[in-house]
Design an enzyme around this catalytic site. Structure first.
Site, PDB file in Angstrom:
ATOM      1  N   ARG A 124       0.821  -1.228   0.000  1.00  0.00           N
ATOM      2  CA  ARG A 124       0.000   0.000   0.000  1.00  0.00           C
ATOM      3  C   ARG A 124       0.851   1.273   0.000  1.00  0.00           C
ATOM      4  NH1 ARG A 124      -3.536  -2.853   3.733  1.00  0.00           N
ATOM      5  NH2 ARG A 124      -5.155  -3.807   2.457  1.00  0.00           N
ATOM      6  N   LYS A 146       2.880  11.466 -10.994  1.00  0.00           N
ATOM      7  CA  LYS A 146       2.041  10.603 -11.837  1.00  0.00           C
ATOM      8  C   LYS A 146       2.810   9.319 -12.114  1.00  0.00           C
ATOM      9  CE  LYS A 146      -0.974  13.754 -14.344  1.00  0.00           C
ATOM     10  NZ  LYS A 146      -1.319  14.318 -15.663  1.00  0.00           N
ATOM     11  N   GLU A 188       8.993  18.399 -24.628  1.00  0.00           N
ATOM     12  CA  GLU A 188       8.372  18.776 -23.348  1.00  0.00           C
ATOM     13  C   GLU A 188       8.931  20.105 -22.842  1.00  0.00           C
ATOM     14  OE1 GLU A 188       5.884  17.257 -21.924  1.00  0.00           O
ATOM     15  OE2 GLU A 188       5.913  15.147 -22.501  1.00  0.00           O
ATOM     16  N   LYS A 230       6.812  23.263 -13.577  1.00  0.00           N
ATOM     17  CA  LYS A 230       5.984  22.094 -13.249  1.00  0.00           C
ATOM     18  C   LYS A 230       5.674  22.070 -11.763  1.00  0.00           C
ATOM     19  CE  LYS A 230       4.868  17.413 -13.921  1.00  0.00           C
ATOM     20  NZ  LYS A 230       4.942  16.240 -14.740  1.00  0.00           N
ATOM     21  N   GLU A 240      -4.719  17.113 -10.623  1.00  0.00           N
ATOM     22  CA  GLU A 240      -5.276  17.510 -11.921  1.00  0.00           C
ATOM     23  C   GLU A 240      -6.786  17.713 -11.892  1.00  0.00           C
ATOM     24  OE1 GLU A 240      -3.219  15.814 -15.299  1.00  0.00           O
ATOM     25  OE2 GLU A 240      -5.017  16.042 -16.505  1.00  0.00           O
ATOM     26  N   ARG A 244      -3.443  21.707 -13.654  1.00  0.00           N
ATOM     27  CA  ARG A 244      -2.416  20.727 -14.063  1.00  0.00           C
ATOM     28  C   ARG A 244      -2.659  20.230 -15.488  1.00  0.00           C
ATOM     29  NH1 ARG A 244       0.668  16.018 -10.594  1.00  0.00           N
ATOM     30  NH2 ARG A 244       1.858  15.236 -12.362  1.00  0.00           N
ATOM     31  N   ASN A 248      -0.750  19.212 -20.263  1.00  0.00           N
ATOM     32  CA  ASN A 248      -1.106  18.314 -21.371  1.00  0.00           C
ATOM     33  C   ASN A 248      -1.230  19.051 -22.692  1.00  0.00           C
ATOM     34  OD1 ASN A 248      -1.186  15.940 -19.840  1.00  0.00           O
ATOM     35  ND2 ASN A 248      -3.202  16.498 -19.044  1.00  0.00           N
ATOM     36  N   HIS A 251      -1.026  17.136 -25.910  1.00  0.00           N
ATOM     37  CA  HIS A 251      -1.114  15.713 -25.605  1.00  0.00           C
ATOM     38  C   HIS A 251      -2.357  15.033 -26.181  1.00  0.00           C
ATOM     39  CE1 HIS A 251       2.268  16.564 -23.051  1.00  0.00           C
ATOM     40  NE2 HIS A 251       2.334  15.335 -22.605  1.00  0.00           N
ATOM     41  N   HIS A 255      -1.479  11.733 -27.989  1.00  0.00           N
ATOM     42  CA  HIS A 255      -1.913  10.388 -27.586  1.00  0.00           C
ATOM     43  C   HIS A 255      -2.583   9.659 -28.751  1.00  0.00           C
ATOM     44  CE1 HIS A 255      -1.824  11.442 -23.012  1.00  0.00           C
ATOM     45  NE2 HIS A 255      -0.634  11.190 -23.511  1.00  0.00           N
ATOM     46  N   HIS A 269       7.249   9.649 -27.573  1.00  0.00           N
ATOM     47  CA  HIS A 269       6.256  10.488 -26.900  1.00  0.00           C
ATOM     48  C   HIS A 269       6.558  11.980 -27.060  1.00  0.00           C
ATOM     49  CE1 HIS A 269       3.355  11.906 -24.009  1.00  0.00           C
ATOM     50  NE2 HIS A 269       4.317  12.486 -23.310  1.00  0.00           N
TER      51      HIS A 269
END
Ligand code: GLY
Length: 372
Positions: A124, A146, A188, A230, A240, A244, A248, A251, A255, A269
């Site tokens: 956990r 993330k 990026e 960031k 997010e 946030r 993206n 993105h 994607h 990417h």
């Protein structure tokens, strides 16, 4: 410490530092030792990075009396998957890693996301340290917590927010990246200027080519400014719910393009992010949100950097515009079935909106595909 910049990520009990500079791998033991309850860490890495840098990391840890066990995975996006997640978790359990221990993610974004997710679910939640070795991971994926894996339904659809305890961004290791990987990471970097800092974008226009050619001081400055931006955004919106999503930018297009190219070497990417940013500015211009010059300026800078910027830079076949729109519908940013885009009122002025007519997006894609 001289030559090392520190960016704080202030998240209350989950706060941590991103240390940026040369030589951090060689000093990893001294950097990490204060976090350890026993002098041992478990390193998750991949073949290419391990071949180049694992001996240096072991020596750096050993210099402070820290022992390291390592699990070396295959390189590439396919590693960010259920089978490799199981492998990492079972290895950590077989090594009897305890909650008070530290897992080290030593590699690019794939290893950081995978090892971070394994750390998030092991017992956990155990702590982990990111030592990002790609430019992309240093400026983006290692910071902000993330973590996750891809599934056959799309990228990053299974994961958790799990903040690292420390990030060591060693600028020196960027020297071993291929030009293609470095430029992918640059996708990026330029994103940060485009989304929220026109002055930084201007700095990149002036300094990007020298930075790509290997200037270490400029590289450190670009990483520091990107990480600071960031950190500021993550501090405002860790999970997010709002701002946030600005990270993206590019993105939604990216994607879809990554899915269309099968997450393969046809498109990295960061290359998809750069092309996606150019398309997001094109879409913004068509919606009369920004001037017609802005998308041209984005593409001109990517051309100066010798970076991918158009759909024609992607080898092989692509789906048609409707096919790409269908792939976008799987994006995590879909809310109530409506796609959310990051658009811009100018360079450095991005915002989030769901108010984008499908026909206008389709028109941008039809034209971009026609120019292939
Ligand atoms: N890479 C986008 C984010 O961390 O939110």
């Amino acid at each position: 410490m001289s030559g090392v910049d520190i960016v704080q990520v202030p998240l209350g009990a989950r706060s941590y530092e991103v240390r940026i500079g040369p030589g951090l791998v060689d000093r990893a033991g001294a950097e990490i030792a204060p976090l350890l309850k026993r002098p041992k860490v478990w390193v998750v890495s991949e073949d290419t990075v391990a071949g180049l840098h694992l001996d240096a990391l072991r020596a750096g840890l050993g210099a402070a009396g820290v022992e390291a066990e390592a699990l070396i995975l295959p390189p590439g996006e396919a590693t960010k998957s259920w089978p490799h997640l199981i492998r990492v978790v079972e290895w950590l359990l077989s090594e009897r890693v305890e909650r008070r221990d530290i897992v080290v993610a030593f590699g690019g974004g794939v290893i950081g996301d995978l090892a971070g997710f394994a750390a998030a679910i092991l017992r956990r939640g155990v702590r982990f340290v990111q030592i990002p070795t790609s430019l992309l991971a240093q400026v983006d994926s290692s910071v902000g917590g993330k973590t996750g894996i891809n599934t056959e339904h799309g990228k990053n659809l299974v994961g958790a927010f799990h903040q690292p305890s420390l990030v060591l961004a060693d600028i020196g290791v960027l020297g071993t990246l291929t030009e293609r990987d470095f430029l992918a990471g640059y996708g990026e970097v330029q994103k940060y200027g485009l989304l929220g800092d026109a002055e930084f974008f201007g700095w990149l226009e002036r300094n990007g080519p020298a930075l790509a050619a290997g200037d270490m001081a400029l590289r450190a400055e670009a990483v520091r400014r990107s990480v600071q931006m960031k950190a500021d955004i993550v501090e405002r919106d860790e999970t997010e719910q709002g701002d946030r999503a600005l990270l993206n930018l590019g993105h939604t297009f990216c994607h879809a393009l990554e899915a269309a190219t099968g997450y393969s070497g046809r498109l990295l990417h960061g290359e998809g992010v750069a092309i996606g940013c150019a398309l997001a500015f094109e879409l913004s211009a068509r919606m009369n949100l920004c001037s017609q010059e802005d998308p041209s300026r984005v593409r001109a800078h990517l051309a100066d950097m010798n970076a991918k910027r158009d759909l024609s830079d992607i080898p092989g076949e692509l789906p048609d515009a409707d096919g790409l729109l269908d792939l976008m519908a799987q994006d995590k940013k879909v809310v109530d079935g409506k796609l959310r885009f990051i658009l811009a009122r100018g360079i450095g002025e991005a915002f989030v909106t769901a108010d984008v007519p499908r026909d206008v997006v389709r028109g941008v894609l039809v034209d971009a595909l026609r120019d292939r």
